[in-house]
Write an enzyme that holds these catalytic residues in place. Structure first.
Site, PDB file in Angstrom:
ATOM      1  CB  THR A 160      17.558 -69.076  41.551  1.00 58.18           C
ATOM      2  OG1 THR A 160      17.935 -70.370  41.157  1.00 58.18           O
ATOM      3  CG2 THR A 160      17.370 -68.452  40.202  1.00 58.18           C
ATOM      4  CG  HIS A 171      19.883 -77.760  41.438  1.00 56.62           C
ATOM      5  ND1 HIS A 171      19.469 -78.027  40.446  1.00 56.62           N
ATOM      6  CD2 HIS A 171      19.166 -76.535  41.754  1.00 56.62           C
ATOM      7  CE1 HIS A 171      18.684 -77.283  39.608  1.00 56.62           C
ATOM      8  NE2 HIS A 171      18.608 -76.377  40.229  1.00 56.62           N
ATOM      9  CG  HIS A 215      22.676 -75.596  38.045  1.00 58.45           C
ATOM     10  ND1 HIS A 215      22.197 -75.360  39.303  1.00 58.45           N
ATOM     11  CD2 HIS A 215      21.940 -74.717  37.406  1.00 58.45           C
ATOM     12  CE1 HIS A 215      21.391 -74.624  39.495  1.00 58.45           C
ATOM     13  NE2 HIS A 215      21.256 -74.067  38.307  1.00 58.45           N
ATOM     14  CE  LYS A 247      12.391 -72.173  36.482  1.00 61.30           C
ATOM     15  NZ  LYS A 247      13.040 -72.825  35.326  1.00 61.30           N
ATOM     16  NE  ARG A 260      13.501 -68.021  37.310  1.00 60.45           N
ATOM     17  CZ  ARG A 260      14.214 -69.278  37.734  1.00 60.45           C
ATOM     18  NH1 ARG A 260      14.203 -69.526  38.977  1.00 60.45           N
ATOM     19  NH2 ARG A 260      14.633 -69.935  36.870  1.00 60.45           N
ATOM     20  CD  GLN A 266      20.074 -66.606  28.079  1.00 60.65           C
ATOM     21  OE1 GLN A 266      19.261 -66.734  28.993  1.00 60.65           O
ATOM     22  NE2 GLN A 266      20.590 -67.811  27.553  1.00 60.65           N
ATOM     23  CG  ASP A 312      15.153 -74.630  29.834  1.00 59.81           C
ATOM     24  OD1 ASP A 312      16.359 -75.009  29.677  1.00 59.81           O
ATOM     25  OD2 ASP A 312      15.242 -74.200  31.181  1.00 59.81           O
ATOM     26  CE  LYS A 333      11.992 -80.221  37.886  1.00 59.12           C
ATOM     27  NZ  LYS A 333      11.548 -78.952  38.463  1.00 59.12           N
ATOM     28  CE  LYS A 359      12.441 -80.361  42.407  1.00 55.23           C
ATOM     29  NZ  LYS A 359      12.276 -79.195  43.493  1.00 55.23           N
ATOM     30  CB  THR A 360      16.248 -87.817  46.368  1.00 53.02           C
ATOM     31  OG1 THR A 360      16.032 -88.966  47.111  1.00 53.02           O
ATOM     32  CG2 THR A 360      16.972 -86.787  47.320  1.00 53.02           C
TER      33      THR A 360
END
Length: 421
Positions: A42, A47, A50, A84, A88, A175, A196, A231, A234-235
């Site tokens: 995606t 990141h 993962h 989500k 998307r 899947q 999830d 979350k 994230k920064t």
């Protein structure tokens, strides 16, 4: 096979749910098993969201199991609706293929595709999803699932009220088909994923049971939460990427070194290969003197070295120490670009005045010449870590670090970067 591997995963808190835990534990402890994790492209990089599943593949490989990293070149064109809130954006085939290649390259840093005993496998589901006809798919896969079964999945139920397209509704079938093809092609019996993914994983197990009359297994890892409620991954609102061009090794190191005291031991168990006794000793010392941040330092060292290598870890340490001590002049050009990424930057040209007073105004470091003069006279301006109080100070080549940068600090924390073109 190691008889305590499954228990270690539990002790690290890495297991959230499993299907038929007793049978899975027996299988893992007695023989090598092939397992897979899917990574949908995606973006052009993975990141740190993962990182847990990637490291799980590595853990399994270290114990003699065969990891299969599945790049979702096909499913990446559809989009997984799991957890989500909205549909998307669909990407073109060429973009997804380009991103798939980037992800393949990244995965090879973590799992060994040349291992003598259990070489990892790299697969791409576009190889089978890209060529199957709609009629074949509906006949061979769709007939195994009722609408009621598909509607019962949490990933679908969460989206029914706000709306879900047929495209994303059918994702769980794609899947499930992946699991079937990986069993046919490689003998894969276990799928790992985040919590999830439970609905998608159990759909695959159901398809294996119906089509091949074999027992597949599923294992999910916990959803990572932070004690402060923000979350994970994230920064300052931005994702923390594994690609050093998107998130520099210094930024990456800073993310981990700033881990909350309440999370750091849990993250050591999740993200490092330190043994549990080693982590227990770190925890003991950390509890005795939390102000020394021993646990955060261990975490930042292990994960930064794992993702970027020891050289980049040491570089991140050097940048941190230089910024803390004010020894800016010890930094290389690359270290300056990492350490000051995102700070206000002004490109000084040949037409600009080289008088520091003027630069402070043109670079908007000071609001006026009067303000700039007062800042200099009051000792609020630092050039490359050294205080400058001379109003008539002229910038020279000696002030250009690596011939291209000057770092100005106003007050205690406000940094500005000058680049010379």
């Amino acid at each position: 096979m190691s008889s305590d591997f499954f228990q270690e995963l539990k002790d690290r808190g890495l297991i959230f749910q499993t299907t038929d835990e007793e049978a899975l534990e027996k299988q893992l402890n007695e023989e090598s098993i092939k397992l897979y994790v899917g990574f949908d492209p995606t973006a052009d990089s993975l990141h740190i969201g993962h990182l847990l599943p990637i490291l799980m593949l590595r853990r399994f490989q270290q114990k003699g199991h065969v990891p299969i990293a599945l790049v979702g070149g096909g499913t990446g064109m559809i989009g997984d609706p799991s957890f989500k809130d909205q549909e998307r954006q669909l990407n073109t085939l060429s973009i997804v293929q380009e991103w798939s290649q980037s992800i393949k390259n990244q995965l090879s840093r973590f799992i060994d595709f040349e291992d003598e005993k259990a070489p990892a496998v790299l697969a791409n589901n576009y190889d089978w999803l890209g060529s199957i006809s709609l009629i074949d798919f509906l006949r061979d896969v769709g007939k195994n699932f009722t609408i009621n079964y598909m509607m019962s999945k949490e990933s679908v139920k969460r989206r029914i009220e706000s709306g879900i397209s047929y495209t994303e509704f059918a994702y769980q079938l794609l899947q499930a088909y992946d699991f079937l093809k990986l069993y046919e092609n490689y003998g894969c019996l276990l799928q790992l994923g985040g919590s999830d993914q439970w609905g998608n994983i159990t759909s695959g197990i159901e398809l294996l049971r119906r089509e091949k009359e074999v027992q597949g297994f599923g294992l999910t890892m916990p959803l990572i939460t932070k004690a402060d409620g923000t979350k994970f991954g994230k920064t300052e609102g931005n994702a923390v990427w594994l690609d050093p061009e998107k998130t520099t090794p210094y930024e990456f190191y800073q993310f981990w070194i700033n881990t909350d005291d309440r999370d750091v031991i849990k993250f050591l168990k999740y993200f490092t290969f330190l043994t549990l006794p080693e982590i227990a000793e770190i925890e003991r010392q950390f509890n005795e003197a939390p102000e020394k941040r021993l646990a955060q330092k261990a975490l930042a060292k292990e994960v930064t070295t794992l993702v970027h290598g020891e050289e980049k870890y040491l570089q991140a340490i050097h940048i941190s120490e230089a910024l803390f001590s004010g020894e800016i002049k010890t930094l290389t050009a690359e270290e300056i670009s990492q350490g000051f990424k995102g700070v206000p930057t002004y490109h000084v040209t040949a037409d600009d005045s080289m008088q520091l007073l003027d630069v402070l105004v043109t670079a908007k470091i000071a609001t006026s010449r009067r303000q700039a003069r007062e800042d200099l006279q009051n000792g609020a301006i630092y050039l490359n870590g050294e205080r400058v109080q001379t109003v008539e100070y002229i910038l020279t080549d000696g002030d250009k670090l690596s011939g291209q940068y000057s770092v100005i600090r106003r007050g205690k924390k406000k940094y500005f970067l000058l680049t010379f073109v």
